[in-house]
Design an enzyme around this catalytic site. Structure first.
Site, short mmCIF file in Angstrom:
data_model
loop_
_atom_site.label_atom_id
_atom_site.label_comp_id
_atom_site.label_asym_id
_atom_site.label_seq_id
_atom_site.Cartn_x
_atom_site.Cartn_y
_atom_site.Cartn_z
NE ARG A 1 -3.39 -2.23 2.72
CZ ARG A 1 -3.14 -3.41 3.42
NH1 ARG A 1 -2.00 -3.61 4.01
NH2 ARG A 1 -4.04 -4.30 3.57
CE LYS B 1 -6.14 -0.77 5.40
NZ LYS B 1 -7.33 -1.05 4.51
CG HIS C 1 -5.13 0.55 -3.63
ND1 HIS C 1 -4.19 0.69 -2.59
CD2 HIS C 1 -6.00 -0.22 -3.70
CE1 HIS C 1 -4.67 -0.26 -1.90
NE2 HIS C 1 -5.68 -0.77 -2.37
NE ARG D 1 -2.92 -3.55 -1.31
CZ ARG D 1 -2.58 -4.19 -0.48
NH1 ARG D 1 -1.17 -4.26 -0.38
NH2 ARG D 1 -3.43 -4.93 0.34
CG HIS E 1 -6.17 -9.03 1.04
ND1 HIS E 1 -6.41 -9.12 -0.18
CD2 HIS E 1 -6.12 -7.28 1.11
CE1 HIS E 1 -6.40 -7.98 -1.16
NE2 HIS E 1 -6.05 -7.22 -0.47
CE1 TYR F 1 -6.08 -6.89 -7.07
CE2 TYR F 1 -6.18 -8.03 -4.93
CZ TYR F 1 -6.17 -7.13 -5.73
OH TYR F 1 -5.92 -5.96 -5.00
#
Length: 299
Positions: free
Chosen positions: A148, A172, A243, A246, A269, A278
């Protein structure tokens, strides 16, 4: 709605101090909830204890009727749910009436992805100045690792293991992950490191991996500005965002047979469902190739 407004500031303080949410998130909560209170006031609801499930649902219906986007309605409902959860947690109300309110279904958007050719075009940066070396390294690392933009600009010298060609990231939820750096990305990262001293400023000590013209760490805004300038220079779609690189990283890996769970780990994730978006991008690419090149696709 004096009663609700009375608790609003307490709720915002709780979000800021106890939960450590960003000023932008708190500002968004404040805006969303004031609109919610205005609606309740028109229905003559003056006390938070008088709010019912039906009132929240009718508000969501009202938002739909005034043509709010589904994503906007979902965002406003999040603010409402956080507020009611706070009221219950503090013992101001007996029940959280927002618990059973269902979120509107939002259509999953297929991420924008650059073709391999466009990535090559974007990354074709003549290396003349220290900033060229930095920009090349930043983009190569971002595309080569799927970071990110916030993670990229937060990298310090200690995050990169140049011996083992890996990056350690705290993403995150303070979750640490280790991402391999390919030979290509590492080559240009090392070239940048040779030029990094030229970006350092006397009296400024900054451990950020990527430095700006002040000798301090590159910001998200700085990276975004640099990317937009390159897109214009290369004649590429200026809607491409950090992004997008990414998304391109993940899609190109999947197209070449990478395991979905490995991609999930590299992207950080928490759920495989997030990574599965994806597969739709990849399916679209396969369909396009079939329609374009199969000899019996068209009569």
């Amino acid at each position: 709605m004096q009663n609700a407004l009375e608790y609003l500031q307490d709720f915002l303080d709780y979000c800021s101090i106890d939960k450590g949410l960003s000023p932008k998130t708190i500002e968004s909560y404040n805006y969303d909830l004031k609109l919610y209170f205005e609606y309740l006031k028109k229905k003559n609801i003056k006390n938070v204890n008088d709010i019912k499930v039906e009132d929240i649902e009718s508000y969501l219906k009202y938002l739909s009727e005034v043509h709010d986007e589904v994503t906007t309605i979902a965002h406003k409902l999040t603010s409402i749910k956080e507020y009611h959860a706070y009221l219950k947690r503090e013992g101001i109300v007996k029940n959280d009436v927002s618990l059973t309110v269902k979120r509107p279904k939002t259509a999953k958007k297929i991420p924008r992805v650059l073709s391999v050719e466009d990535v090559d075009k974007l990354l074709d940066i003549p290396l003349k100045t220290p900033f060229d070396y930095r920009n090349k390294a930043m983009l190569e690392v971002m595309y080569g690792t799927g970071l990110r933009v916030s993670e990229l600009v937060s990298l310090t010298l200690n995050n990169v293991d140049f011996t083992n060609s890996i990056i350690r990231i705290v993403g995150k939820g303070n979750k640490e992950r280790i991402i391999p750096i390919g030979e290509y990305s590492m080559y240009y990262l090392k070239l940048y490191m040779d030029n990094r001293p030229l970006l350092e400023k006397k009296g400024v000590v900054d451990e950020s991996l990527f430095l700006n013209n002040h000798g301090k760490g590159v910001t998200r805004q700085g990276f975004f500005k640099m990317l937009k300038a390159l897109l214009r220079e290369k004649g590429l779609d200026e809607r491409v965002s950090p992004h997008t690189l990414r998304h391109s990283f993940a899609t190109h890996l999947l197209d070449r047979g990478a395991d979905l769970r490995s991609i999930q780990e590299m992207l950080g994730h928490s759920s495989l469902q997030t990574t599965k978006i994806y597969t739709h991008v990849s399916d679209n690419a396969v369909l396009h190739e079939y329609e374009e090149y199969h000899p019996r696709e068209k009569k």
